[in-house]
Design a protein around this motif. Structure first.
Motif, PDB file in Angstrom:
ATOM      1  N   ALA A 175     -25.248 -33.002  28.322  1.00 22.49           N
ATOM      2  CA  ALA A 175     -24.544 -34.291  28.314  1.00 22.49           C
ATOM      3  C   ALA A 175     -25.533 -35.439  28.479  1.00 22.49           C
ATOM      4  N   SER A 176     -26.563 -35.234  29.292  1.00 20.83           N
ATOM      5  CA  SER A 176     -27.606 -36.255  29.444  1.00 20.83           C
ATOM      6  C   SER A 176     -28.333 -36.493  28.125  1.00 20.83           C
ATOM      7  N   LYS A 177     -28.583 -35.429  27.392  1.00 17.55           N
ATOM      8  CA  LYS A 177     -29.278 -35.540  26.102  1.00 17.55           C
ATOM      9  C   LYS A 177     -28.470 -36.344  25.086  1.00 17.55           C
ATOM     10  N   PHE A 207     -19.226 -48.850  33.032  1.00 14.50           N
ATOM     11  CA  PHE A 207     -19.271 -48.624  34.476  1.00 14.50           C
ATOM     12  C   PHE A 207     -19.923 -49.776  35.232  1.00 14.50           C
ATOM     13  N   THR A 208     -20.721 -50.571  34.547  1.00 13.36           N
ATOM     14  CA  THR A 208     -21.428 -51.673  35.208  1.00 13.36           C
ATOM     15  C   THR A 208     -20.583 -52.935  35.284  1.00 13.36           C
ATOM     16  N   LEU A 209     -19.417 -52.938  34.643  1.00 12.03           N
ATOM     17  CA  LEU A 209     -18.586 -54.131  34.578  1.00 12.03           C
ATOM     18  C   LEU A 209     -17.609 -54.206  35.742  1.00 12.03           C
ATOM     19  N   LEU A 255     -18.780 -37.513  33.597  1.00 10.96           N
ATOM     20  CA  LEU A 255     -18.429 -36.304  32.854  1.00 10.96           C
ATOM     21  C   LEU A 255     -16.915 -36.112  32.829  1.00 10.96           C
ATOM     22  N   ALA A 256     -16.259 -36.384  33.948  1.00  8.76           N
ATOM     23  CA  ALA A 256     -14.798 -36.257  34.006  1.00  8.76           C
ATOM     24  C   ALA A 256     -14.137 -37.183  32.984  1.00  8.76           C
ATOM     25  N   ARG A 257     -14.614 -38.406  32.895  1.00 11.36           N
ATOM     26  CA  ARG A 257     -14.043 -39.354  31.924  1.00 11.36           C
ATOM     27  C   ARG A 257     -14.298 -38.883  30.497  1.00 11.36           C
ATOM     28  N   LEU A 258     -15.504 -38.440  30.234  1.00  7.59           N
ATOM     29  CA  LEU A 258     -15.854 -38.004  28.881  1.00  7.59           C
ATOM     30  C   LEU A 258     -15.034 -36.800  28.433  1.00  7.59           C
ATOM     31  N   ASP A 288     -26.044 -42.174  37.199  1.00 10.40           N
ATOM     32  CA  ASP A 288     -25.772 -42.618  38.563  1.00 10.40           C
ATOM     33  C   ASP A 288     -24.405 -42.179  39.068  1.00 10.40           C
ATOM     34  N   HIS A 289     -23.521 -41.801  38.143  1.00 11.91           N
ATOM     35  CA  HIS A 289     -22.160 -41.365  38.495  1.00 11.91           C
ATOM     36  C   HIS A 289     -21.815 -40.140  37.657  1.00 11.91           C
TER      37      HIS A 289
END
Length: 125
Positions: A15-17, A99-101, A30-33, A24-25
């Motif tokens: 998933a990082s790739k 997520f930054t908003l 991952l749950a949202r995705l 950071d979360h």
């Protein structure tokens, strides 16, 4: 600290790739995705992903389920088009950007999208 199940460690790596995981979360991202609860992801970290979770990771993120289970073969499905994801339809906007908003900014985006979708629907119909 609990030991991460090896299948989940592979899912996080893959998933990082993809560039779609907010490092950071990680759990919440991952749950949202995958459209599951954070509790599901937490359980998978110790027990391993469910069959459904594994298939969702493959379908929504392009992660090769065979690689997750065996460590063999390519990490990601070759030719997977992130833009065709059923759960995340955008190719130029990634969840981690949202997520930054602030809540106020997210509400503004939601209102704008609602307006635009309605405008396009009216034009079509």
């Amino acid at each position: 600290m609990k030991k991460m199940h090896e299948h989940m460690a592979r899912i996080y790596t893959a998933a990082s790739k993809t560039g779609r995981l907010d490092e950071d979360h990680r759990q919440a991202s991952l749950a949202r995705l995958l459209n599951v609860s954070v509790q599901n992801v937490n359980n998978w970290e110790s027990r391993g992903p469910s069959k459904e979770g594994l298939l969702q990771a493959q379908e929504f993120l392009g992660i090769n389920a065979t690689w997750v289970l065996t460590g063999q073969g390519p990490l990601l499905i070759e030719g997977y088009d992130i833009g065709k994801s059923v759960k995340w339809p955008f190719r130029k906007i990634y969840p981690q950007q949202l997520f930054t908003l602030s809540d106020e900014e997210l509400n503004e985006i939601e209102e704008d999208l609602t307006y635009l979708i309605g405008k396009i629907s009216r034009r079509k119909g």
